[in-house]
Write an enzyme that holds these catalytic residues in place. Structure first.
Site, PDB file in Angstrom:
ATOM      1  N   TYR A   1      49.460  22.837   5.209  1.00 45.33           N
ATOM      2  CA  TYR A   1      49.978  23.148   6.885  1.00 45.33           C
ATOM      3  C   TYR A   1      50.627  24.285   6.953  1.00 45.33           C
ATOM      4  CZ  TYR A   1      48.180  18.163   7.706  1.00 45.33           C
ATOM      5  OH  TYR A   1      47.666  17.102   7.851  1.00 45.33           O
TER       6      TYR A   1
ATOM      7  N   LYS B   1      45.962  14.867  -6.196  1.00 48.98           N
ATOM      8  CA  LYS B   1      44.615  15.080  -6.777  1.00 48.98           C
ATOM      9  C   LYS B   1      44.478  16.051  -8.010  1.00 48.98           C
ATOM     10  CE  LYS B   1      40.054  14.331  -5.898  1.00 48.98           C
ATOM     11  NZ  LYS B   1      39.250  12.971  -6.251  1.00 48.98           N
TER      12      LYS B   1
ATOM     13  N   ASP C   1      42.009   9.601  -3.188  1.00 46.82           N
ATOM     14  CA  ASP C   1      40.810   8.781  -3.054  1.00 46.82           C
ATOM     15  C   ASP C   1      41.257   7.344  -3.444  1.00 46.82           C
ATOM     16  OD1 ASP C   1      40.781   9.793  -5.375  1.00 46.82           O
ATOM     17  OD2 ASP C   1      38.638  10.388  -5.293  1.00 46.82           O
TER      18      ASP C   1
ATOM     19  N   ASP D   1      49.800  12.536   5.594  1.00 45.10           N
ATOM     20  CA  ASP D   1      49.328  12.470   7.082  1.00 45.10           C
ATOM     21  C   ASP D   1      48.241  11.455   7.172  1.00 45.10           C
ATOM     22  OD1 ASP D   1      49.098  13.084   9.692  1.00 45.10           O
ATOM     23  OD2 ASP D   1      48.490  15.126   9.681  1.00 45.10           O
TER      24      ASP D   1
ATOM     25  N   ASP E   1      48.278   7.160   8.580  1.00 48.73           N
ATOM     26  CA  ASP E   1      47.355   6.455   9.763  1.00 48.73           C
ATOM     27  C   ASP E   1      46.327   5.379   9.240  1.00 48.73           C
ATOM     28  OD1 ASP E   1      48.612   8.413  11.327  1.00 48.73           O
ATOM     29  OD2 ASP E   1      46.857   9.579  11.715  1.00 48.73           O
TER      30      ASP E   1
END
Length: 362
Positions: A142, A192, A224, A248, A252
């Site tokens: 970001y 990752k 994942d 993020d 959620d």
């Protein structure tokens, strides 16, 4: 008696409605425990842009700088989607996080037992869910540079850069391990590392930090697999440590464990305890003004403010217990409504929680 200054940034959409109820709850806490909270409201996000031409006015920054903590609602909405990136409501969030160095985002994911039927997952999977996601908040994809669009070979190319330094990883890892020491002493670090160079550095630094916390068990998950495991067996998680983008998304997803994203609070803090407290949910412009938004995430965020910024643990627990009692009595907002329960508006839910706080103990 303690006194605290709180910057109140309602923002856009349902932000105004849910923040109003959180302020009422904090006022009730002040009366109950003899504290004084001074609230000063300021513009942020799309509403700030409409009035001042920028999503984060200088006056808002000044109010935040003179406060002991920030209570934020939500920003954004379709109305402002076509603005340049630096003028979009979300730019205010990024600027607040960066300017105040709120590098640690704490997102508790706790299933209140009365809401076990509100989630689409099986009770046998959900029972006992109690984790906290520790998300790095001021670096990564970001914020990395370059971040741009440019023409190459006759077509537009968009570039976002994921960048992490060793020191940035170390300080967020320290936060996660310290929190774990006061919980079940388990950290799942999510990355990752099989693909991303930033993740390989992330894993190396986290392993180094873990050496100072021998009592804490450390596990590494690819993102994942973590996404799958959160749904498959959420009870295995205690503290999830991860970078900005992954955190993020995973937080959620974890909202489904609690029955609604309207139940998830969050804290964005820096090393000295100064922090910004906000619900995980967005501005939900489709239901704004209808009085049906769930204020509990924002109310629980105010409890986190009492705990992390003001060191008022007893007061924080009082809010959390009041929320639990209201849910136990069958009161619900639309997002967590189920058969046989009592449907409340945003304001009515706030009133019920205040009523519980005002009751004398015993």
């Amino acid at each position: 008696m303690a006194e605290f200054k709180i910057a109140v940034l309602p923002g856009d959409g349902i932000g105004k409605e849910v923040v109003r109820e959180a302020v009422r709850v904090l006022q009730a806490i002040g009366e109950k425990f003899g504290h004084k909270f001074h609230f000063r409201e300021a513009l942020v996000g799309g509403s700030a842009y409409d009035e001042t031409g920028v999503p984060l006015p200088e006056e808002t920054m000044e109010i935040c700088e003179k406060s002991d903590a920030i209570l934020l609602g939500a920003v954004g909405g379709d109305k402002w989607d076509n603005l340049p990136p630096n003028l979009r409501p979300e730019a205010a969030l990024l600027a607040l996080r960066k300017n105040f160095d709120f590098f640690a985002n704490l997102r508790p994911v706790i299933l209140f037992p009365p809401l076990i039927d509100a989630s689409p997952l099986k009770k046998s999977v959900l029972k006992g869910t109690d984790m906290i996601i520790v998300r790095e908040l001021t670096s990564g994809l970001y914020f990395g540079k370059p971040k741009e669009r440019r023409k190459a070979n006759g077509e537009w190319v968009a570039i976002d850069s994921m960048v992490y330094s060793e020191s940035e990883i170390r300080r967020i890892a320290e936060v996660a391990f310290k929190i774990a020491m006061n919980r079940r002493r388990i950290v799942h670090s999510v990355d990752k590392a099989n693909i991303l160079e930033t993740s390989r550095l992330w894993r190396e630094v986290v392993n180094e930090v873990a050496k100072d916390y021998q009592e804490v068990k450390l596990y590494h998950f690819y993102v994942d697999n973590a996404a799958m495991q959160i749904i498959r067996n959420p009870r295995q998680f205690d503290v999830i440590l991860t970078e900005n983008t992954f955190g993020d998304i995973l937080s959620d997803e974890a909202a489904m464990l609690t029955g609604s994203i309207g139940m998830l609070p969050s804290a964005s803090i820096r090393g000295d305890g100064f922090g910004m407290y906000e619900p995980v949910h967005g501005s939900a412009p489709d239901i704004a003004g209808k009085g049906i938004a769930n204020p509990i995430a924002t109310i629980l965020s105010s409890a986190m403010m009492l705990r992390f910024s003001f060191q008022l643990e007893k007061e924080a627990k009082a809010i959390e217990n009041a929320v639990l009692r209201v849910l136990e009595k069958g009161y619900r907002t639309q997002d967590i409504m189920s058969r046989g329960k009592i449907l409340l508006s945003t304001q009515e839910m706030g009133e019920k929680i205040v009523e519980e706080l005002e009751k004398k103990e015993g």
